[in-house]
Write a protein that holds these residues in place. Structure first.
Motif, PDB file in Angstrom:
ATOM      1  N   GLU A  78       1.025  -1.197  -0.056  1.00 41.78           N
ATOM      2  CA  GLU A  78       0.184   0.020  -0.038  1.00 41.78           C
ATOM      3  C   GLU A  78       1.019   1.287  -0.103  1.00 41.78           C
ATOM      4  O   GLU A  78       1.755   1.344   0.693  1.00 41.78           O
ATOM      5  CB  GLU A  78      -0.741  -0.090   1.292  1.00 41.78           C
ATOM      6  CG  GLU A  78      -1.738   1.185   1.490  1.00 41.78           C
ATOM      7  CD  GLU A  78      -2.711   1.599   0.339  1.00 41.78           C
ATOM      8  OE1 GLU A  78      -3.697   1.163   0.103  1.00 41.78           O
ATOM      9  OE2 GLU A  78      -2.394   2.619  -0.282  1.00 41.78           O
ATOM     10  N   ASP A  79       0.701   2.043  -0.799  1.00 41.74           N
ATOM     11  CA  ASP A  79       1.559   3.186  -1.186  1.00 41.74           C
ATOM     12  C   ASP A  79       1.136   4.303   0.062  1.00 41.74           C
ATOM     13  O   ASP A  79       1.912   5.250   0.108  1.00 41.74           O
ATOM     14  CB  ASP A  79       1.763   3.822  -2.431  1.00 41.74           C
ATOM     15  CG  ASP A  79       0.282   4.221  -3.254  1.00 41.74           C
ATOM     16  OD1 ASP A  79      -0.663   3.496  -3.010  1.00 41.74           O
ATOM     17  OD2 ASP A  79       0.337   5.353  -3.670  1.00 41.74           O
ATOM     18  N   GLU A  80      -0.110   4.343   0.283  1.00 42.16           N
ATOM     19  CA  GLU A  80      -0.403   5.671   1.254  1.00 42.16           C
ATOM     20  C   GLU A  80      -0.125   5.116   2.489  1.00 42.16           C
ATOM     21  O   GLU A  80      -0.447   4.155   3.255  1.00 42.16           O
ATOM     22  CB  GLU A  80      -2.149   5.538   1.247  1.00 42.16           C
ATOM     23  CG  GLU A  80      -2.638   5.966  -0.135  1.00 42.16           C
ATOM     24  CD  GLU A  80      -4.224   5.795  -0.381  1.00 42.16           C
ATOM     25  OE1 GLU A  80      -4.835   6.278   0.863  1.00 42.16           O
ATOM     26  OE2 GLU A  80      -4.488   5.202  -1.230  1.00 42.16           O
ATOM     27  N   ASP A 118      -2.541  -3.409  -2.933  1.00 40.04           N
ATOM     28  CA  ASP A 118      -3.350  -2.253  -3.317  1.00 40.04           C
ATOM     29  C   ASP A 118      -3.492  -2.446  -4.816  1.00 40.04           C
ATOM     30  O   ASP A 118      -2.151  -2.780  -5.604  1.00 40.04           O
ATOM     31  CB  ASP A 118      -2.702  -0.967  -2.843  1.00 40.04           C
ATOM     32  CG  ASP A 118      -3.470   0.476  -3.343  1.00 40.04           C
ATOM     33  OD1 ASP A 118      -4.594   0.329  -3.565  1.00 40.04           O
ATOM     34  OD2 ASP A 118      -2.811   1.311  -3.365  1.00 40.04           O
ATOM     35  N   MET A 167      -3.695   0.444  -7.126  1.00 38.31           N
ATOM     36  CA  MET A 167      -2.924   1.546  -7.682  1.00 38.31           C
ATOM     37  C   MET A 167      -1.613   1.691  -6.897  1.00 38.31           C
ATOM     38  O   MET A 167      -1.770   2.510  -5.799  1.00 38.31           O
ATOM     39  CB  MET A 167      -3.865   2.963  -7.733  1.00 38.31           C
ATOM     40  CG  MET A 167      -5.211   2.723  -8.392  1.00 38.31           C
ATOM     41  SD  MET A 167      -5.232   2.698  -9.963  1.00 38.31           S
ATOM     42  CE  MET A 167      -4.671   4.377 -10.435  1.00 38.31           C
ATOM     43  N   LYS A 186     -12.292   0.192  -1.253  1.00 37.78           N
ATOM     44  CA  LYS A 186     -12.077   1.182  -0.285  1.00 37.78           C
ATOM     45  C   LYS A 186     -13.069   2.013  -0.445  1.00 37.78           C
ATOM     46  O   LYS A 186     -13.788   2.410  -1.259  1.00 37.78           O
ATOM     47  CB  LYS A 186     -10.631   1.783  -0.541  1.00 37.78           C
ATOM     48  CG  LYS A 186      -9.304   1.233  -0.435  1.00 37.78           C
ATOM     49  CD  LYS A 186      -8.257   2.266  -0.801  1.00 37.78           C
ATOM     50  CE  LYS A 186      -7.112   1.233  -0.708  1.00 37.78           C
ATOM     51  NZ  LYS A 186      -5.688   2.135  -1.207  1.00 37.78           N
TER      52      LYS A 186
END
Ligand code: CA
Length: 235
Positions: free
Chosen positions: A11-13, A55, A57, A107
């Motif tokens: 997950e990049d967030e 994730d 994206m 999400k």
């Protein structure tokens, strides 16, 4: 005590990644974090996770590509993947052939539901398919002990969910199984997925069976069955 199950969170967030890691650890999981696609592919091979929370994206490599690489590496091909997606209309892509995720969560999600889905997918992976002897229908053979499907003697790769759906249809011996029954057999009881999810999985299975995909029949208004009977018998 049983070994802690290991989840690779991709997950990049950062805030969300940290929140996921916090909750997973609190629930007793071991957690490895990856913040981009490249790191995710590396970590999937190195960390030996029991499950990947992925994730869609992502920077560097999209989640679809990460899943593809995980699936094509023999050492990680069978690690279950749960996709995280921001849009419900990405679901076809996620569950479909190119990606081969075992489940997905849109999400924003509730942590409680996500943990339940992770638990369900891991339980299925642990139980494996039923211990029945090999099942065969036409040129398609299922070997539950080896978790393998052979088409004309050649192995094809199905995701865990696809494998369990196909095994359920074969075990039904030509009887029709409703979508609800199929969901329960493939995903465990109490897992809320839409009926359309089953349809998407079935489409993927048919594609993978190639010329033999026609044995998977849609029975309008009811569900699915697997049979070698001629198509005309379907009315
Ligand atoms: Ca993202």
């Amino acid at each position: 005590m049983a070994r802690a199950r290991h989840v690779l969170v991709v997950e990049d967030e950062r805030d969300l990644a940290d929140l996921l890691a916090y909750n997973l650890r609190k629930a007793g999981y071991e957690v490895t974090l990856a913040h981009n696609g490249t790191r995710a592919v590396e970590a999937s091979a190195k960390a030996g996770p029991d499950l990947i929370l992925l994730d869609l994206m992502l920077p560097e490599l999209p989640g679809t590509e990460v899943a593809k690489r995980v699936r094509t590496n023999p050492s990680t091909a069978h690690v279950p993947i749960i996709m995280l997606t921001a849009r419900a209309d990405e679901v076809d892509q996620i569950v479909g052939l190119t990606i081969g995720a075992d489940d997905y969560v849109t999400k924003p999600f509730s942590m409680k539901i996500l943990l339940a889905r992770i638990d369900a997918v891991l339980r299925r992976a642990q139980e494996g398919p039923s211990r029945d002897a090999g099942l065969r229908l036409g040129a398609v053979e299922i070997d539950p002990s080896a978790h393998r499907v052979l088409v004309e003697g050649r192995p094809i790769h199905l995701t865990l969910t696809e494998f369990r759906l196909l095994a359920a249809l074969f075990q039904a011996g030509g009887r029709v199984l409703s979508r609800v029954t199929l969901m329960t057999r493939a995903m465990g009881p109490g897992i809320a997925v839409t009926e359309r999810t089953i349809d998407v999985h079935m489409t993927a299975i048919r594609k993978k069976l190639g010329a033999h995909g026609a044995m998977i029949r849609t029975v309008r208004g009811v569900g699915y069955r697997a049979t070698m009977e001629p198509e005309t018998a379907e009315v």
